[in-house]
Design an enzyme around this catalytic site. Structure first.
Site, PDB file in Angstrom:
ATOM      1  N   PRO A 221       0.779  -1.245   0.000  1.00 19.12           N
ATOM      2  CA  PRO A 221       0.000   0.000   0.000  1.00 19.12           C
ATOM      3  C   PRO A 221       0.815   1.302   0.000  1.00 19.12           C
ATOM      4  O   PRO A 221       0.778   2.070   0.956  1.00 19.12           O
ATOM      5  CB  PRO A 221      -0.834  -0.136   1.270  1.00 19.12           C
ATOM      6  CG  PRO A 221       0.040  -0.909   2.195  1.00 19.12           C
ATOM      7  CD  PRO A 221       0.778  -1.885   1.317  1.00 19.12           C
ATOM      8  N   CYS A 222       1.485   1.579  -1.097  1.00 19.77           N
ATOM      9  CA  CYS A 222       2.244   2.830  -1.195  1.00 19.77           C
ATOM     10  C   CYS A 222       1.324   4.043  -1.221  1.00 19.77           C
ATOM     11  O   CYS A 222       1.771   5.160  -0.951  1.00 19.77           O
ATOM     12  CB  CYS A 222       3.178   2.805  -2.396  1.00 19.77           C
ATOM     13  SG  CYS A 222       2.374   2.497  -3.964  1.00 19.77           S
TER      14      CYS A 222
END
Length: 179
Positions: free
Chosen positions: A129-130
């Site tokens: 989850p950047c």
């Protein structure tokens, strides 16, 4: 050389290209306008790992918190990138972090720029989850899928952020997806 297989997922943030070695997910990317799959890849919609990912995305985009823990991932990168991507996976749904905080998580507080590079080269969007990384004052920063997609994902997870000086805390796009 390992064969690579691909499929697509029509998400509310755009069509996603998903790659697998047959067992694990190796890439998830936002399909770009001029993007064409590598001719060496094999189109294969029915791989069990692709079915798992589709189900996980359906749950995620319907607001379920824990969806991705059973998806086998195999991102390729340096040891430093792997450490950053693992640190990203430890950021829970609905939480945010910054590049500086990620540098602290890997015990390298001076590596903020290198952390930014590793986040930017994340090969498995959304599952790693950047999008949960913001500037130190909660401002939006770049995202491979574009800022509109990042806004959507942050609002879906009810993560507050600052966009052009305005604080956004309402999940307005979330409702749109369900109508």
């Amino acid at each position: 050389m390992t064969a690579l297989y691909y499929t697509y997922y029509p998400s509310p943030v755009g069509r996603l290209l998903i790659l697998s070695d047959g067992e694990s997910i190796t890439h998830i990317d936002f399909e770009k306008e001029q993007y064409a799959p590598n001719p060496k890849w094999h189109k294969q919609d029915e791989l069990p790992v692709f079915q798992k990912v589709r189900l996980a995305f359906e749950r995620y985009f319907n607001g379920e918190v824990e969806c991705f823990s059973n998806i086998p991932l195999k991102p390729e990168g340096t040891a430093f990138q792997q450490a950053i991507w693992q640190a990203l996976r430890e950021i829970d749904y609905g939480e945010l972090s910054t590049y500086g905080e990620l540098a602290l998580r890997i015990n390298n507080p001076k590596a903020v720029r290198a952390v930014g590079g590793a986040v930017g080269s994340n090969p498995i969007s959304i599952i790693i989850p950047c999008h949960r990384i913001l500037g130190k004052d909660r401002t939006l920063t770049g995202f491979g899928g574009g800022l509109e997609a990042k806004r959507f994902l942050l609002q879906l997870e009810k993560i507050p952020y600052i966009d052009k000086g305005t604080e956004n805390t309402k999940p307005r796009f979330f409702k749109k997806y369900h109508e």
